[in-house]
Design a protein around this motif. Structure first.
Motif, PDB file in Angstrom:
ATOM      1  N   GLN A  98       0.820  -1.209   0.000  1.00 53.91           N
ATOM      2  CA  GLN A  98       0.000   0.000   0.000  1.00 53.91           C
ATOM      3  C   GLN A  98       0.857   1.265   0.000  1.00 53.91           C
ATOM      4  O   GLN A  98       0.531   2.245  -0.658  1.00 53.91           O
ATOM      5  CB  GLN A  98      -0.923   0.003   1.210  1.00 53.91           C
ATOM      6  N   ASP A  99       1.964   1.231   0.753  1.00 55.34           N
ATOM      7  CA  ASP A  99       2.795   2.418   0.900  1.00 55.34           C
ATOM      8  C   ASP A  99       4.270   2.071   0.691  1.00 55.34           C
ATOM      9  O   ASP A  99       4.967   1.695   1.636  1.00 55.34           O
ATOM     10  CB  ASP A  99       2.581   3.008   2.298  1.00 55.34           C
ATOM     11  N   PRO A 100       4.768   2.208  -0.543  1.00 56.43           N
ATOM     12  CA  PRO A 100       6.169   1.863  -0.820  1.00 56.43           C
ATOM     13  C   PRO A 100       7.164   2.664   0.017  1.00 56.43           C
ATOM     14  O   PRO A 100       8.198   2.142   0.404  1.00 56.43           O
ATOM     15  CB  PRO A 100       6.346   2.179  -2.305  1.00 56.43           C
ATOM     16  N   THR A 101       6.847   3.918   0.303  1.00 52.44           N
ATOM     17  CA  THR A 101       7.764   4.736   1.104  1.00 52.44           C
ATOM     18  C   THR A 101       7.947   4.134   2.489  1.00 52.44           C
ATOM     19  O   THR A 101       9.075   4.005   2.977  1.00 52.44           O
ATOM     20  CB  THR A 101       7.252   6.186   1.224  1.00 52.44           C
ATOM     21  N   ALA A 102       6.858   3.731   3.124  1.00 49.10           N
ATOM     22  CA  ALA A 102       6.939   3.140   4.464  1.00 49.10           C
ATOM     23  C   ALA A 102       7.731   1.832   4.432  1.00 49.10           C
ATOM     24  O   ALA A 102       8.550   1.578   5.318  1.00 49.10           O
ATOM     25  CB  ALA A 102       5.542   2.903   5.027  1.00 49.10           C
ATOM     26  N   VAL A 103       7.501   1.014   3.416  1.00 50.16           N
ATOM     27  CA  VAL A 103       8.219  -0.261   3.299  1.00 50.16           C
ATOM     28  C   VAL A 103       9.703  -0.001   3.041  1.00 50.16           C
ATOM     29  O   VAL A 103      10.568  -0.634   3.656  1.00 50.16           O
ATOM     30  CB  VAL A 103       7.608  -1.142   2.191  1.00 50.16           C
ATOM     31  N   PHE A 104      10.011   0.929   2.150  1.00 42.01           N
ATOM     32  CA  PHE A 104      11.395   1.271   1.838  1.00 42.01           C
ATOM     33  C   PHE A 104      12.106   1.787   3.083  1.00 42.01           C
ATOM     34  O   PHE A 104      13.245   1.427   3.374  1.00 42.01           O
ATOM     35  CB  PHE A 104      11.408   2.298   0.710  1.00 42.01           C
ATOM     36  N   GLN A 105      11.439   2.639   3.865  1.00 43.91           N
ATOM     37  CA  GLN A 105      12.020   3.152   5.109  1.00 43.91           C
ATOM     38  C   GLN A 105      12.255   2.026   6.106  1.00 43.91           C
ATOM     39  O   GLN A 105      13.281   1.997   6.789  1.00 43.91           O
ATOM     40  CB  GLN A 105      11.110   4.217   5.720  1.00 43.91           C
ATOM     41  N   HIS A 106      11.315   1.099   6.192  1.00 42.77           N
ATOM     42  CA  HIS A 106      11.473  -0.035   7.111  1.00 42.77           C
ATOM     43  C   HIS A 106      12.680  -0.890   6.702  1.00 42.77           C
ATOM     44  O   HIS A 106      13.474  -1.295   7.553  1.00 42.77           O
ATOM     45  CB  HIS A 106      10.202  -0.879   7.132  1.00 42.77           C
ATOM     46  N   LEU A 107      12.817  -1.161   5.403  1.00 44.81           N
ATOM     47  CA  LEU A 107      13.965  -1.937   4.924  1.00 44.81           C
ATOM     48  C   LEU A 107      15.279  -1.218   5.241  1.00 44.81           C
ATOM     49  O   LEU A 107      16.241  -1.843   5.691  1.00 44.81           O
ATOM     50  CB  LEU A 107      13.850  -2.181   3.419  1.00 44.81           C
ATOM     51  N   ALA A 108      15.319   0.093   5.014  1.00 43.02           N
ATOM     52  CA  ALA A 108      16.528   0.872   5.286  1.00 43.02           C
ATOM     53  C   ALA A 108      16.856   0.861   6.782  1.00 43.02           C
ATOM     54  O   ALA A 108      18.014   0.698   7.172  1.00 43.02           O
ATOM     55  CB  ALA A 108      16.348   2.304   4.800  1.00 43.02           C
ATOM     56  N   ARG A 109      15.835   1.023   7.609  1.00 41.87           N
ATOM     57  CA  ARG A 109      16.037   1.018   9.067  1.00 41.87           C
ATOM     58  C   ARG A 109      16.562  -0.341   9.525  1.00 41.87           C
ATOM     59  O   ARG A 109      17.497  -0.424  10.326  1.00 41.87           O
ATOM     60  CB  ARG A 109      14.719   1.363   9.762  1.00 41.87           C
ATOM     61  N   THR A 110      15.992  -1.412   8.997  1.00 42.44           N
ATOM     62  CA  THR A 110      16.435  -2.758   9.361  1.00 42.44           C
ATOM     63  C   THR A 110      17.880  -2.983   8.936  1.00 42.44           C
ATOM     64  O   THR A 110      18.690  -3.515   9.698  1.00 42.44           O
ATOM     65  CB  THR A 110      15.514  -3.815   8.727  1.00 42.44           C
ATOM     66  N   TYR A 111      18.206  -2.550   7.713  1.00 45.07           N
ATOM     67  CA  TYR A 111      19.580  -2.678   7.219  1.00 45.07           C
ATOM     68  C   TYR A 111      20.546  -1.908   8.122  1.00 45.07           C
ATOM     69  O   TYR A 111      21.573  -2.419   8.540  1.00 45.07           O
ATOM     70  CB  TYR A 111      19.646  -2.154   5.777  1.00 45.07           C
ATOM     71  N   ARG A 112      20.186  -0.662   8.448  1.00 47.46           N
ATOM     72  CA  ARG A 112      21.048   0.167   9.293  1.00 47.46           C
ATOM     73  C   ARG A 112      21.194  -0.410  10.696  1.00 47.46           C
ATOM     74  O   ARG A 112      22.269  -0.394  11.283  1.00 47.46           O
ATOM     75  CB  ARG A 112      20.479   1.598   9.353  1.00 47.46           C
ATOM     76  N   ASN A 113      20.124  -0.939  11.254  1.00 48.35           N
ATOM     77  CA  ASN A 113      20.170  -1.497  12.609  1.00 48.35           C
ATOM     78  C   ASN A 113      21.035  -2.751  12.707  1.00 48.35           C
ATOM     79  O   ASN A 113      21.435  -3.136  13.800  1.00 48.35           O
ATOM     80  CB  ASN A 113      18.766  -1.793  13.118  1.00 48.35           C
ATOM     81  N   ASN A 114      21.335  -3.365  11.576  1.00 43.49           N
ATOM     82  CA  ASN A 114      22.161  -4.571  11.579  1.00 43.49           C
ATOM     83  C   ASN A 114      23.628  -4.291  11.268  1.00 43.49           C
ATOM     84  O   ASN A 114      24.422  -5.221  11.151  1.00 43.49           O
ATOM     85  CB  ASN A 114      21.590  -5.598  10.591  1.00 43.49           C
ATOM     86  N   TRP A 115      23.995  -3.021  11.145  1.00 43.52           N
ATOM     87  CA  TRP A 115      25.395  -2.665  10.940  1.00 43.52           C
ATOM     88  C   TRP A 115      26.186  -2.930  12.198  1.00 43.52           C
ATOM     89  O   TRP A 115      25.668  -2.781  13.306  1.00 43.52           O
ATOM     90  CB  TRP A 115      25.522  -1.183  10.619  1.00 43.52           C
ATOM     91  N   PRO A 116      27.453  -3.270  12.055  1.00 42.30           N
ATOM     92  CA  PRO A 116      28.304  -3.412  13.240  1.00 42.30           C
ATOM     93  C   PRO A 116      28.425  -2.070  13.962  1.00 42.30           C
ATOM     94  O   PRO A 116      28.389  -1.004  13.340  1.00 42.30           O
ATOM     95  CB  PRO A 116      29.656  -3.827  12.660  1.00 42.30           C
ATOM     96  N   ALA A 117      28.589  -2.109  15.248  1.00 37.39           N
ATOM     97  CA  ALA A 117      28.701  -0.888  16.059  1.00 37.39           C
ATOM     98  C   ALA A 117      29.914  -0.051  15.661  1.00 37.39           C
ATOM     99  O   ALA A 117      29.961   1.149  15.929  1.00 37.39           O
ATOM    100  CB  ALA A 117      28.772  -1.257  17.536  1.00 37.39           C
ATOM    101  N   SER A 118      30.891  -0.668  15.014  1.00 40.20           N
ATOM    102  CA  SER A 118      32.108   0.051  14.643  1.00 40.20           C
ATOM    103  C   SER A 118      31.901   1.011  13.463  1.00 40.20           C
ATOM    104  O   SER A 118      32.735   1.876  13.222  1.00 40.20           O
ATOM    105  CB  SER A 118      33.209  -0.953  14.283  1.00 40.20           C
ATOM    106  N   ARG A 119      30.782   0.896  12.756  1.00 40.06           N
ATOM    107  CA  ARG A 119      30.532   1.798  11.632  1.00 40.06           C
ATOM    108  C   ARG A 119      30.009   3.133  12.122  1.00 40.06           C
ATOM    109  O   ARG A 119      29.232   3.206  13.050  1.00 40.06           O
ATOM    110  CB  ARG A 119      29.508   1.202  10.671  1.00 40.06           C
ATOM    111  N   THR A 120      30.461   4.176  11.458  1.00 42.93           N
ATOM    112  CA  THR A 120      30.044   5.533  11.818  1.00 42.93           C
ATOM    113  C   THR A 120      28.998   6.008  10.818  1.00 42.93           C
ATOM    114  O   THR A 120      29.129   5.812   9.618  1.00 42.93           O
ATOM    115  CB  THR A 120      31.246   6.498  11.774  1.00 42.93           C
TER     116      THR A 120
END
Length: 84
Positions: A58-80
């Motif tokens: 229904q809302d590609p923007t919301a899904v795209f944001q969720h995917l980006a947030r999930t990707y970012r949340n799985n980065w190692p803590a050492s990344r800035t």
């Protein structure tokens, strides 16, 4: 999936295409071009007749944001992260 694009002109083989409906352009018109450039699938608000696999939401923007947030949340803590 190697990457994600909202602009079909920038797609590379292995990318995920998000078909946004913008003010002047409807990304759904570029599903065929996305397939020809090697996109693996597309995120759409309505299905387009094409052999490219499509995920209808229904809302590609919301899904795209969720995917980006999930990707970012799985980065190692050492990344800035730097935001401008």
């Amino acid at each position: 999936i190697q990457g994600c694009q909202i602009d079909s002109r920038l797609l590379s083989a292995g990318d995920f295409f998000v078909a946004y409906c913008g003010e002047h352009v409807d990304g759904h018109s570029y599903i065929s071009e996305a397939r020809k450039k090697g996109a693996l699938c597309a995120l759409v608000t309505h299905f387009v007749e094409d052999s490219l696999p499509q995920i209808r939401v229904q809302d590609p923007t919301a899904v795209f944001q969720h995917l980006a947030r999930t990707y970012r949340n799985n980065w190692p803590a050492s990344r800035t992260v730097i935001a401008i």
